[in-house]
Design an enzyme around this catalytic site. Sequence first.
Site, PDB file in Angstrom:
ATOM      1  N   GLU A   1       6.975   9.243   3.926  1.00 24.42           N
ATOM      2  CA  GLU A   1       7.791  10.030   4.636  1.00 24.42           C
ATOM      3  C   GLU A   1       7.284  10.365   5.970  1.00 24.42           C
ATOM      4  O   GLU A   1       6.200  11.263   5.797  1.00 24.42           O
ATOM      5  CB  GLU A   1       8.127  11.259   3.675  1.00 24.42           C
ATOM      6  CG  GLU A   1       8.455  11.127   2.478  1.00 24.42           C
ATOM      7  CD  GLU A   1       9.852  10.440   2.326  1.00 24.42           C
ATOM      8  OE1 GLU A   1      10.622  10.780   3.356  1.00 24.42           O
ATOM      9  OE2 GLU A   1      10.282  10.207   1.345  1.00 24.42           O
TER      10      GLU A   1
ATOM     11  N   CYS B   1       9.437  18.117  10.226  1.00 24.58           N
ATOM     12  CA  CYS B   1       9.600  16.678  10.557  1.00 24.58           C
ATOM     13  C   CYS B   1      10.913  16.445  10.804  1.00 24.58           C
ATOM     14  O   CYS B   1      11.228  15.443  11.846  1.00 24.58           O
ATOM     15  CB  CYS B   1       9.266  15.784   9.230  1.00 24.58           C
ATOM     16  SG  CYS B   1      10.139  16.266   7.789  1.00 24.58           S
TER      17      CYS B   1
HETATM   18  P1  NAD Z   1      -1.352  13.447   9.231  1.00 23.82           P
HETATM   19  O1  NAD Z   1      -0.809  11.942   9.120  1.00 23.82           O
HETATM   20  O2  NAD Z   1      -2.365  13.327  10.166  1.00 23.82           O
HETATM   21  O3  NAD Z   1      -1.839  13.878   7.740  1.00 23.82           O
HETATM   22  C1  NAD Z   1      -1.128  13.860   6.620  1.00 23.82           C
HETATM   23  C2  NAD Z   1      -2.028  13.967   5.478  1.00 23.82           C
HETATM   24  O4  NAD Z   1      -2.671  12.715   5.516  1.00 23.82           O
HETATM   25  C3  NAD Z   1      -3.216  14.857   5.501  1.00 23.82           C
HETATM   26  O5  NAD Z   1      -3.498  15.583   4.182  1.00 23.82           O
HETATM   27  C4  NAD Z   1      -4.484  14.097   5.979  1.00 23.82           C
HETATM   28  O6  NAD Z   1      -5.414  14.669   5.667  1.00 23.82           O
HETATM   29  C5  NAD Z   1      -4.148  12.955   5.118  1.00 23.82           C
HETATM   30  N1  NAD Z   1      -4.764  11.774   5.857  1.00 23.82           N
HETATM   31  C6  NAD Z   1      -5.248  11.472   7.079  1.00 23.82           C
HETATM   32  N2  NAD Z   1      -5.733  10.161   7.072  1.00 23.82           N
HETATM   33  C7  NAD Z   1      -5.490   9.515   6.050  1.00 23.82           C
HETATM   34  C8  NAD Z   1      -6.148   8.386   5.608  1.00 23.82           C
HETATM   35  N3  NAD Z   1      -6.432   7.257   6.289  1.00 23.82           N
HETATM   36  N4  NAD Z   1      -5.537   7.997   4.056  1.00 23.82           N
HETATM   37  C9  NAD Z   1      -5.019   8.933   3.528  1.00 23.82           C
HETATM   38  N5  NAD Z   1      -4.807  10.271   3.690  1.00 23.82           N
HETATM   39  C10 NAD Z   1      -4.782  10.569   5.081  1.00 23.82           C
HETATM   40  O7  NAD Z   1      -0.239  14.198   9.586  1.00 23.82           O
HETATM   41  P2  NAD Z   1       0.021  15.858   9.826  1.00 23.82           P
HETATM   42  O8  NAD Z   1      -0.554  15.880  11.354  1.00 23.82           O
HETATM   43  O9  NAD Z   1      -0.729  16.409   8.760  1.00 23.82           O
HETATM   44  O10 NAD Z   1       1.438  16.043   9.692  1.00 23.82           O
HETATM   45  C11 NAD Z   1       2.476  16.055  10.862  1.00 23.82           C
HETATM   46  C12 NAD Z   1       3.226  14.622  10.777  1.00 23.82           C
HETATM   47  O11 NAD Z   1       3.985  14.585   9.607  1.00 23.82           O
HETATM   48  C13 NAD Z   1       4.428  14.699  11.798  1.00 23.82           C
HETATM   49  O12 NAD Z   1       4.204  13.319  12.320  1.00 23.82           O
HETATM   50  C14 NAD Z   1       5.504  14.885  10.968  1.00 23.82           C
HETATM   51  O13 NAD Z   1       6.712  14.427  11.500  1.00 23.82           O
HETATM   52  C15 NAD Z   1       5.187  14.381   9.727  1.00 23.82           C
HETATM   53  N6  NAD Z   1       5.998  14.725   8.409  1.00 23.82           N
HETATM   54  C16 NAD Z   1       6.968  13.973   7.835  1.00 23.82           C
HETATM   55  C17 NAD Z   1       7.774  14.513   6.753  1.00 23.82           C
HETATM   56  C18 NAD Z   1       8.856  13.611   6.147  1.00 23.82           C
HETATM   57  O14 NAD Z   1       9.476  14.062   5.165  1.00 23.82           O
HETATM   58  N7  NAD Z   1       9.161  12.527   6.751  1.00 23.82           N
HETATM   59  C19 NAD Z   1       7.340  15.831   6.485  1.00 23.82           C
HETATM   60  C20 NAD Z   1       6.562  16.340   7.199  1.00 23.82           C
HETATM   61  C21 NAD Z   1       5.785  16.189   8.263  1.00 23.82           C
END
Ligand code: NAD
Length: 516
Positions: free
Chosen positions: A253, A287
């Site tokens: 997502e 998001c």
């Molecule tokens: P992010 O991708 O930086 O981090 C998300 C999670 O992934 C965090 O817990 C982070 O620690 C973890 N993570 C980071 N690197 C990783 C790796 N290599 N392997 C596994 N896990 C890892 O995103 P963010 O900045 O926390 O969130 C914002 C983003 O999320 C925005 O782009 C937003 O649109 C998206 N988002 C999407 C939805 C949806 O339902 N489509 C919902 C909420 C947020």
Amino acid sequence: MAALTLTQPLVSDLVGDLTATSGVTAPVIAPFTGELLHELPTSTESDVADAAAAARIAQKSWREAGFAHRKAVLLKAHDLLLERREDILDILQTENGKTRGHAFEEFAQAVQATRYYAVVARRVLRTRGRRAGVPVMLRASVDYKPKGVIGVITPWNFPIALGIMDIAPALAAGNAVVQKADNQGALSILASRRAFIDAGVPAALWAVVTGPGATVGNAVVDNADYVAFTGSSATGTKVGERAMSTLTGASLELGGKNPLIVLDDVKPSAVASSVACAVFSGAGQVCVSIERIYVQRSVATAFTAAFVDYTKSMKQGAALDFTTDVGSLTSEAQLKRVQAHVDDAVSKGATILAGGKARPDLGPYFFEPTILSGVTSEMECFAVETFGPLVAIEIVDTEGEAIAAANASDFGLNASVFSGSLVRARRVADQLDAGSVNINDGYRATFGTIDAPQGGMKRSGLGRRNGVEGILRYVDTRTVAENTGLMSLPRTGAEWAKMAGLLIMLLKTMKALRLR
Ligand code: NAD
């Protein structure tokens, strides 16, 4: 007004539930004040492996306990969440910086998901007979086996809803969960998880780990039988690749750059507040929130004026009650990102119609709800997700031009159309390339409909959460077919020769009777 922080005994009590033994802590800043909220213990890769091993053991008896037991536990958790809502909302706001209303919206979504999956799991996952390939000779059924340990990785922006919308169906199907919380969302997750543990979910069945994505996140992927990831498209791609290297399934997502179309038959003053809500909820850190508006020329002046006026009237501030309309960004990194997008756009010729600046007088990460016009493709905020309170308005002449502009994006998460005519709105909605499309609403109509799937097209993701689809991803589908012994299938050439005519007649009869 309640203090904009949390007491240390409360924080220590909650973080005691983490599986985190690295001895290294990560500072977590309270967005409303900029002060240190707490030092979060972080996990090691072996913590993740240990948590997954314990979860795997706990999963066996949870699976065997059956649907009725799991339903009763989840419904009890639902009630406990509601009973504890004021404390949970305080924690969520303090950790995230969102308003009480936006925190409530997120919390209600989590409560709804808990009830929904408690109630539907058995109906969706019960064993069902299927029409056998050869009637009389064969009998067939399909059943669903929980996958085992689900790795859930959640971001900071909606820690409770995005966690529980993925975890409630996993538990309801009979799985265990190892959740990697973002450091900035861990307390909200732990406070909500307590309700489930107190309701009867074994503590080992849902473990929470914290720490760097590159190590702890990877370990969650490596130890899971299925991965439910929510976050940016860049990280989601890496997670998907890693999961796929061991043929582990994953739902991803991811991000969006969500468009909203205003057609020329709207009453501008009537839609302005709904559009503002779609753009500025969670300070734009949602998001599915809107970052691009395409408005038809004949209503553009009136709509823009009404939208700008309404936006300027929204009350921004830090309060653990319902007295504000727009909250704070969650971190310094978010503030810098939004400021950079605004500065870049203005330096290349965009015009600020509302907002445009940080509000340090309200708190360190507050940024005004901002509306830009004249945004062009050379500007960073044209196509890249800002994930903040920033929207660009563009005037279009025709419905077709609006649809083409809305679809001209690498993302396809959410889209919206406003019109005075439902017939017209549906015709436009039908042509929008997004996993969710809202009519006369920005995102809540689809997001709040827990019975319907949610997810993205294009770079916005793979797979779906919510609805029946949200629980089916967590099970392996098995077909069991049995030979009834009433007649034998042909084995030798001689038997085939004898049966071929009968089988041809059977095939023709099935078509004539319009059987599946
Ligand atoms: P992010 O991708 O930086 O981090 C998300 C999670 O992934 C965090 O817990 C982070 O620690 C973890 N993570 C980071 N690197 C990783 C790796 N290599 N392997 C596994 N896990 C890892 O995103 P963010 O900045 O926390 O969130 C914002 C983003 O999320 C925005 O782009 C937003 O649109 C998206 N988002 C999407 C939805 C949806 O339902 N489509 C919902 C909420 C947020």
